[in-house]
Scaffold this motif. Sequence first.
Motif, mmCIF file in Angstrom:
data_model
loop_
_atom_site.group_PDB
_atom_site.id
_atom_site.type_symbol
_atom_site.label_atom_id
_atom_site.label_comp_id
_atom_site.label_asym_id
_atom_site.label_seq_id
_atom_site.Cartn_x
_atom_site.Cartn_y
_atom_site.Cartn_z
ATOM 1 N N MET A 111 0.844 -1.200 0.000
ATOM 2 C CA MET A 111 0.000 0.000 0.000
ATOM 3 C C MET A 111 0.874 1.243 0.000
ATOM 4 O O MET A 111 1.899 1.298 0.678
ATOM 5 N N LEU A 112 0.446 2.225 -0.775
ATOM 6 C CA LEU A 112 1.125 3.514 -0.844
ATOM 7 C C LEU A 112 0.134 4.581 -0.396
ATOM 8 O O LEU A 112 -0.961 4.668 -0.944
ATOM 9 N N ILE A 113 0.514 5.376 0.596
ATOM 10 C CA ILE A 113 -0.346 6.481 1.029
ATOM 11 C C ILE A 113 0.339 7.770 0.595
ATOM 12 O O ILE A 113 1.339 8.188 1.164
ATOM 13 N N VAL A 114 -0.224 8.372 -0.466
ATOM 14 C CA VAL A 114 0.391 9.548 -1.078
ATOM 15 C C VAL A 114 -0.692 10.538 -1.462
ATOM 16 O O VAL A 114 -1.558 10.207 -2.266
ATOM 17 N N PRO A 115 -0.676 11.739 -0.906
ATOM 18 C CA PRO A 115 0.140 12.174 0.219
ATOM 19 C C PRO A 115 -0.502 11.718 1.525
ATOM 20 O O PRO A 115 -1.699 11.458 1.576
ATOM 21 N N ALA A 116 0.301 11.640 2.566
ATOM 22 C CA ALA A 116 -0.202 11.267 3.881
ATOM 23 C C ALA A 116 -0.225 12.499 4.763
ATOM 24 O O ALA A 116 0.811 13.112 5.008
ATOM 25 N N SER A 117 -1.406 12.869 5.218
ATOM 26 C CA SER A 117 -1.521 13.994 6.152
ATOM 27 C C SER A 117 -1.058 13.527 7.526
ATOM 28 O O SER A 117 -0.965 12.325 7.792
ATOM 29 N N THR A 118 -0.801 14.473 8.419
ATOM 30 C CA THR A 118 -0.407 14.090 9.769
ATOM 31 C C THR A 118 -1.567 13.394 10.493
ATOM 32 O O THR A 118 -1.335 12.530 11.331
ATOM 33 N N ALA A 119 -2.803 13.732 10.144
ATOM 34 C CA ALA A 119 -3.955 13.050 10.732
ATOM 35 C C ALA A 119 -3.978 11.588 10.296
ATOM 36 O O ALA A 119 -4.243 10.690 11.099
ATOM 37 N N CYS A 120 -3.693 11.347 9.041
ATOM 38 C CA CYS A 120 -3.625 9.976 8.526
ATOM 39 C C CYS A 120 -2.495 9.211 9.205
ATOM 40 O O CYS A 120 -2.668 8.071 9.643
ATOM 41 N N VAL A 121 -1.328 9.841 9.306
ATOM 42 C CA VAL A 121 -0.175 9.224 9.962
ATOM 43 C C VAL A 121 -0.545 8.817 11.388
ATOM 44 O O VAL A 121 -0.265 7.695 11.822
ATOM 45 N N ALA A 122 -1.194 9.716 12.122
ATOM 46 C CA ALA A 122 -1.588 9.425 13.499
ATOM 47 C C ALA A 122 -2.561 8.250 13.551
ATOM 48 O O ALA A 122 -2.397 7.330 14.360
ATOM 49 N N GLY A 123 -3.566 8.265 12.687
ATOM 50 C CA GLY A 123 -4.558 7.198 12.678
ATOM 51 C C GLY A 123 -3.955 5.837 12.395
ATOM 52 O O GLY A 123 -4.278 4.841 13.050
ATOM 53 N N VAL A 124 -3.043 5.782 11.430
ATOM 54 C CA VAL A 124 -2.400 4.514 11.087
ATOM 55 C C VAL A 124 -1.466 4.077 12.211
ATOM 56 O O VAL A 124 -1.454 2.906 12.604
ATOM 57 N N ALA A 125 -0.699 5.003 12.757
ATOM 58 C CA ALA A 125 0.237 4.669 13.838
ATOM 59 C C ALA A 125 -0.495 4.150 15.072
ATOM 60 O O ALA A 125 0.006 3.269 15.772
ATOM 61 N N LEU A 126 -1.676 4.687 15.331
ATOM 62 C CA LEU A 126 -2.451 4.275 16.498
ATOM 63 C C LEU A 126 -3.321 3.048 16.239
ATOM 64 O O LEU A 126 -3.978 2.546 17.150
ATOM 65 N N GLY A 127 -3.333 2.592 14.987
ATOM 66 C CA GLY A 127 -4.126 1.418 14.645
ATOM 67 C C GLY A 127 -5.612 1.678 14.554
ATOM 68 O O GLY A 127 -6.418 0.764 14.702
ATOM 69 N N LEU A 128 -5.988 2.924 14.290
ATOM 70 C CA LEU A 128 -7.405 3.254 14.147
ATOM 71 C C LEU A 128 -7.915 2.741 12.802
ATOM 72 O O LEU A 128 -7.147 2.517 11.871
ATOM 73 N N SER A 129 -9.196 2.557 12.705
ATOM 74 C CA SER A 129 -9.814 2.135 11.447
ATOM 75 C C SER A 129 -11.058 2.963 11.195
ATOM 76 O O SER A 129 -12.148 2.439 10.977
ATOM 77 N N LYS A 130 -10.892 4.290 11.219
ATOM 78 C CA LYS A 130 -12.052 5.166 11.062
ATOM 79 C C LYS A 130 -12.550 5.206 9.626
ATOM 80 O O LYS A 130 -13.676 5.596 9.377
ATOM 81 N N ASP A 131 -11.707 4.792 8.673
ATOM 82 C CA ASP A 131 -12.122 4.720 7.278
ATOM 83 C C ASP A 131 -11.321 3.615 6.598
ATOM 84 O O ASP A 131 -10.458 2.977 7.216
#
Length: 197
Positions: free
Chosen positions: A85-105
């Motif tokens: 998977m490529l996340i481009v561009p990744a916002s800091t909100a996206c980075v936080a969500g992925v790092a924390l293991g959230l699955s909001k979307d």
Amino acid sequence: MLRGLLAAGESVDLVVSRASRLTLLDETGIAFRDAHWEQDLRGWLARGADGKPHTFDVDVTGVRHWPAGDLAAGPSSGSYPAKGMLIVPASTACVAGVALGLSKDLLQRAASVTLKERRKLVVAVRETPLSGQTLRHLVTLDEAGAVVLPASPAFYAGATHIQDLVDFVAGRVLDAAGVPHRLYRRWEGELGGGSRG
């Protein structure tokens, strides 16, 4: 980057987050709508980094679009076949969500699945400067096996237009994913190479 993936014969599962849609519209004037995704994607890919029409060969038959709110979509499951998977561009909100293991979307869920399945995850964060909290999130992603790739263009490749700088970043993302391309001139160990165009 999408043009590079398609040119390399890669199939693409595309998820465009709400924040990405807003950024795309704000920065390029291009709308991206789920109901008209194929038409909108063709228009998007037919433009350069400057937002102006370019003559790119646009074939989107290798793209499958998934709405960001569809948590039952293929990429939400580890059994769905994907190379990474490529996340481009990744916002800091996206980075936080992925790092924390959230699955909001679907974007965050697919990234979590990518990490748990030990597949390649490339996160191209574009914001600057970065707060300490974001830096900690990026370290967390690195430690989980992701490739953290700031969207930082280089100038040694002889860029003369903004599209060259965008192509460099896209090419580095493709390099990290192991996808062959010819988006930029590679470093050849000789100083001053970029000035020779």
